[in-house]
Design a protein around this motif. Structure first.
Motif, short mmCIF file in Angstrom:
data_model
loop_
_atom_site.label_atom_id
_atom_site.label_comp_id
_atom_site.label_asym_id
_atom_site.label_seq_id
_atom_site.Cartn_x
_atom_site.Cartn_y
_atom_site.Cartn_z
N CYS A 191 1.15 -1.11 0.35
CA CYS A 191 -0.30 0.01 -0.17
C CYS A 191 0.32 1.36 0.31
O CYS A 191 2.73 0.95 0.12
CB CYS A 191 -0.89 -0.12 0.96
SG CYS A 191 -0.29 0.52 2.70
N CYS A 194 3.06 1.79 2.95
CA CYS A 194 3.91 0.86 3.45
C CYS A 194 5.15 1.46 2.54
O CYS A 194 6.56 0.97 3.02
CB CYS A 194 3.72 -0.46 3.07
SG CYS A 194 3.06 -0.81 4.72
N ARG A 197 6.89 3.72 4.24
CA ARG A 197 7.17 3.27 5.13
C ARG A 197 8.80 2.75 5.20
O ARG A 197 9.60 2.31 5.53
CB ARG A 197 6.76 2.40 5.93
CG ARG A 197 5.44 3.14 6.83
CD ARG A 197 4.62 1.87 6.70
NE ARG A 197 3.12 2.13 8.11
CZ ARG A 197 2.25 1.73 8.23
NH1 ARG A 197 1.91 0.31 6.93
NH2 ARG A 197 1.34 2.60 8.50
N CYS A 208 1.05 -3.17 9.36
CA CYS A 208 0.21 -2.56 8.17
C CYS A 208 -1.57 -3.74 8.35
O CYS A 208 -1.51 -5.17 8.91
CB CYS A 208 0.76 -2.35 7.17
SG CYS A 208 -0.30 -1.62 5.88
N ALA A 210 -3.56 -3.05 6.35
CA ALA A 210 -3.99 -3.70 4.84
C ALA A 210 -3.44 -5.03 4.33
O ALA A 210 -2.97 -5.74 5.32
CB ALA A 210 -3.47 -2.34 4.09
N CYS A 213 -1.00 -6.19 2.07
CA CYS A 213 0.29 -6.08 3.02
C CYS A 213 0.83 -7.02 4.32
O CYS A 213 1.83 -7.77 4.05
CB CYS A 213 0.13 -4.26 4.16
SG CYS A 213 0.30 -3.28 2.03
ZN LIG Z 1 0.73 -1.60 3.93
#
Ligand SMILES: [Zn+2]
Ligand SMILES: [Zn+2]
Length: 417
Positions: A191, A194, A197, A208, A210, A213
């Protein structure tokens, strides 16, 4: 607007405040037994403190702070969490110069501009502890034990304690590199958060929410796999202590705390059934934080527990105690003289430590008794015309429905016991 409170805030009403006091009292008692003393810091601080103490790239600092300029053009922020303020006080008030470790606790409101949901408000409350100057693994275990003891005394015995070790900065550098190697080939599938990140703090990809992820991260290396010998030994001892105390825990290698100053033990407490995000508290070691806030290198560790979520969990489990509050005695009197006598007797009852109340609406005796029944008082003390003449009172047991005529002194004695 005038009679509507801001979104994400709550009135805690009589009938509810008793539950809060109950929880706060349990917290204070547990803390005293573990040698923690209360600290009260301001509700607002210089914004800079939270940018440093919470971390620039966190959701809290980026999106959730209540920040404003005061009339002196200073940037002020309502505290979004408790740790940064305690660190500031530790340095500013020179607690670091006194005997170590310093063990403190706090209970109070915090402020975050977040989407309100069950148990999550914009003004919410936390009970937290912070320990400075204790680097031994037993301190990590004590902090977690205190949290679980607190929950246990409230009757929350179905919680899960998840623990992990994040290692030291050196371990973190290793896992960081391994994570970047691991995620490099699937970088485009992460995502957007991320992807960001990935360069800034790849560890947080493990955290995460999501689903894709999470799927990609399933086989990812974790900090627990990359611990240096010292960090491994520290974590091993923490786990031994937990075992010795008989406190069950779940080793959760996915558990991360994003910021660099978090070190070694990290933990989170989950309560099944209080909503999608079932965490009702968490904490860990932050050996780098005091230094990040401008102080000397100082080991630190603590936790913060959300009181709204604890209340929710207690409510759902029917574990809130039935707390009887309000007056025990209602003093019913009618007519000027009886009211004067009654008002004086009321003062004597209260001075004897008996919670007592009387009518201030000029109601009839019958209406006063009806009101007393509604208020749920245990006893009524009645001064009617007849009693006035004799200098006596009628003491009525509202539950038994029985009553007797006695002197005022006798009534105070009877109610006192
Ligand atoms: Zn993510
Ligand atoms: Zn290490």
């Amino acid at each position: 607007m005038l009679t509507t409170r801001p979104r994400g805030t709550a009135d805690i009403l009589p009938g509810q405040t008793e539950n809060w006091q109950y929880i706060e009292n349990v917290a204070a008692r547990v803390c005293r037994e573990y040698g923690y003393r209360e600290i009260r810091t301001p509700i607002f601080e210089h914004t800079e403190l939270f940018i440093r103490g919470v971390g620039e790239s966190t959701d809290i600092v980026e999106k959730e702070m209540y920040t404003f300029r005061d009339r002196g053009e200073r940037s002020i922020t309502l505290r979004p969490e408790g740790t940064a303020s305690v660190v500031r006080a530790y340095l500013e008030d020179k607690l670091h110069a006194g005997p170590q470790p310093v063990k403190t606790y706090y209970i109070g409101p915090m402020f975050r501009y977040d989407r309100p949901q069950a148990g999550r408000l914009r003004q919410f409350h936390q009970f937290g502890i912070e320990v400075f100057g204790a680097q031994q693994p037993a301190a990590d275990a004590e902090v977690m034990a205190l949290a679980m003891d607190f929950y246990g005394r409230l009757g929350l015995d179905d919680l899960e304690l998840h623990i992990n070790s994040l290692g030291c900065p050196e371990c973190r550098a290793v896992v960081r590199e391994k994570l970047q190697q691991y995620f490099q080939p699937v970088l485009n599938e992460l995502c957007t958060n991320c992807q960001d990140r990935f360069t800034r703090n790849p560890l947080r990809i493990l955290d995460c929410k999501a689903s894709h992820c999470a799927e990609l991260a399933r086989e990812a290396p974790t900090t627990a796999d990359c611990l240096c010998p010292d960090c491994r030994a520290h974590f091993e001892k923490v786990r031994q202590h937990m075992q010795d105390l008989g406190i069950p825990y779940i080793l959760d290698k996915r558990l991360v705390r994003g910021l660099d100053y978090y070190t070694h033990t990290a933990f989170e407490i989950m309560a099944p059934g209080i909503g999608a995000q079932s965490s009702i508290g968490g904490g860990g070691r932050y050996n780098g934080l005091v230094e990040a806030c401008g102080g000397p290198p100082t080991p630190g560790i603590g936790f913060a527990l959300g009181l709204e979520r604890i209340l929710l969990a207690l409510e759902q489990r029917g574990k809130l105690p039935d707390i009887k509050v309000g007056p025990v005695v209602f003093l019913a009197a009618m007519g000027d003289r009886a009211i004067r006598e009654g008002f004086s007797l009321l003062a004597r009852l209260r001075a004897a430590g008996i919670a007592a109340d009387m009518d201030y609406q000029g109601r009839s005796l019958k209406a006063q008794m009806k009101y007393a029944g509604k208020m749920g008082v245990r006893y009524a003390v009645i001064i009617g015309e007849n009693e006035l003449q004799k200098g006596s009172v009628v003491l009525r047991d509202m539950i038994a429905g029985s009553q007797r005529e006695i002197s005022k002194d006798e009534a105070i004695r009877a109610l006192h016991s």
